[in-house]
Enzyme design. Structure first.
Site, PDB file in Angstrom:
ATOM      1  CE1 TYR A  33     -17.862 -29.089  16.748  1.00 25.57           C
ATOM      2  CE2 TYR A  33     -15.879 -30.260  16.109  1.00 25.57           C
ATOM      3  CZ  TYR A  33     -17.096 -30.240  16.756  1.00 25.57           C
ATOM      4  OH  TYR A  33     -17.532 -31.365  17.422  1.00 25.57           O
ATOM      5  CE  LYS A  76     -31.622 -33.448  12.231  1.00 26.97           C
ATOM      6  NZ  LYS A  76     -32.262 -34.750  12.557  1.00 26.97           N
ATOM      7  CG  ASP A 111     -31.327 -37.962  12.926  1.00 26.67           C
ATOM      8  OD1 ASP A 111     -31.044 -37.835  11.711  1.00 26.67           O
ATOM      9  OD2 ASP A 111     -32.363 -37.497  13.427  1.00 26.67           O
ATOM     10  CG  ASP A 125     -15.362 -34.260  16.859  1.00 32.24           C
ATOM     11  OD1 ASP A 125     -14.638 -35.251  17.069  1.00 32.24           O
ATOM     12  OD2 ASP A 125     -15.448 -33.281  17.644  1.00 32.24           O
ATOM     13  CG  ASP A 143     -14.631 -40.148  19.000  1.00 31.10           C
ATOM     14  OD1 ASP A 143     -13.835 -39.760  18.125  1.00 31.10           O
ATOM     15  OD2 ASP A 143     -14.467 -39.919  20.217  1.00 31.10           O
TER      16      ASP A 143
END
Ligand code: NAI
Ligand code: MG
Length: 338
Positions: free
Chosen positions: A124, A176, A210, A234, A238
């Site tokens: 980001y 990851k 994941d 992020d 959610d």
């Protein structure tokens, strides 16, 4: 009691509606914030032609504390996210996002998770560009993620200490590093090393992002505190909000060296703006985090208890939670409980 100077940014879309509802509740609680109202986002573009006016920055620099409504960010072209710019301006390196099951009969009972997201680095940072080929100006898109040892160290120290201070038992490092071996490998390596100092107080483990996303949906109660890089945080925050009833219930605190900014996880919700459909709970919970931040723990607890009781009652809920109450009706119920 002395008043506490704080910046107030009403924001875009449903922002002014939920900010107004939250101010009413803080008023009834007797919270002693001395608000300096400032604009940012589309509201500031309309008023001053600038999405992040200097006055807003000056105000936060002075107060070091803000409550912020959501800000609309144009998709694709247009100005860079003002949320990201505020995080960078005030070095708000950690984003604390708690999620609890408030509702009775929801999908999961007893969920009590906190995701702490690294807030400044990773993909980001906005280092991206197109490479034109022949007559296609967008033939190739390229982005760089940037992660630093310094950033990971500062973030991990904060996150482990936050976990201990808040009586948490386990911290899971989410990454990851099997694919992004260096970019998220450095995050995993640094957090694991810093974590060695805390093994007598915390159980620390790690998960690949994941798998973690799937595990969260199967059995969220296996987790306690999750710490992760900016973009994964992020997305997962959610998801976690969805486990407990949606974005209307998810607060967030951006904590940094130079200031702290409290807001809802959700955005400006243009689809429901001005219709009295917005659930103000997320921003009210964010204001409770803000009260904790200024050591007003008793008021923070009272506000959370009123929200808990209202949501558990299943009555007068807003539309996102399956009810038919307006923003104002829901707010009136909280005020009555206080
Ligand atoms: P969004 O979070 O605004 O909305 C997603 C869905 O959740 C919509 O259906 C919306 O109606 C619903 N929703 C969100 N908050 C709600 C609430 N309090 N009560 C009831 N329903 C609620 O996300 P979206 O649509 O992707 O983004 C809209 C704008 O917000 C974009 O410009 C985006 O960049 C911005 N945004 C700003 C954030 C911030 O200021 N921190 C965070 C996320 C998005
Ligand atoms: Mg988000």
């Amino acid at each position: 009691m002395e008043r506490i100077p704080a910046t107030l940014i009403p924001g875009d879309g449903i922002g002014p509606e939920i900010v107004d509802a939250t101010l009413q509740v803080l008023d009834v609680l007797g919270a002693k914030f001395d608000w300096d109202t400032q604009l940012a986002g589309m509201a500031a573009v309309d008023a001053h032609g600038d999405p992040l006016p200097e006055n807003t920055i000056t105000s936060i620099r002075k107060t070091k504390l803000a409550l912020k409504g959501p800000l609309t960010t144009p998709v694709g072209d247009g100005f860079r996210s003002i949320n990201v710019r505020l995080r960078e301006e005030f070095k708000l390196f950690a984003n604390v996002r708690p999620a609890r099951s408030f509702l009775v009969g929801g999908r999961f009972e007893n969920v009590d998770l906190v995701l702490i997201r690294e807030n400044l680095e990773g993909l980001y940072v906005g280092v991206e560009h197109y490479i034109p080929i022949a007559d296609d100006p967008h033939a190739v898109a390229e982005a760089s993620g940037i992660i630093t040892r310094h950033g990971c160290t500062r973030f991990s120290e904060f996150a482990f200490n936050w976990a201990i201070r808040n009586n948490r038992k386990r911290v899971t490092i989410v990454h990851k590093a099997n694919i992004l071996k260096k970019l998220t490998g450095l995050f995993l390596e640094t957090a694991t090393n810093i974590g060695k100092k805390y093994v007598d107080k915390l159980k620390i483990d790690e998960r690949i992002v994941d798998n973690c996303a799937m595990q969260l949906v199967l059995n969220p109660n296996q987790f306690d505190v999750l710490i992760t890089t900016n973009m994964f945080g992020d997305i997962l925050s959610d998801e976690i909000a969805g486990l407990v009833g949606g974005l209307g219930l998810a607060p967030s605190g951006n904590i940094g060296e130079d200031a702290a900014i409290f807001e809802a996880v959700h955005g400006s919700a243009p689809d429901i703006t001005g219709k009295q459909l917005a659930n103000p709970t997320a921003l009210m919970l964010a204001s409770a985090m803000m009260l904790d931040h200024v050591e007003e723990h008793e008021k923070a607890t009272r506000l959370r208890e009123a929200l808990d009781a209202q949501l558990a009652s299943g009555k007068h809920l807003t539309g996102d939670l399956g009810g038919s109450a307006s923003t104002t009706e829901f707010t009136q119920q909280i005020i009555a409980r206080l």
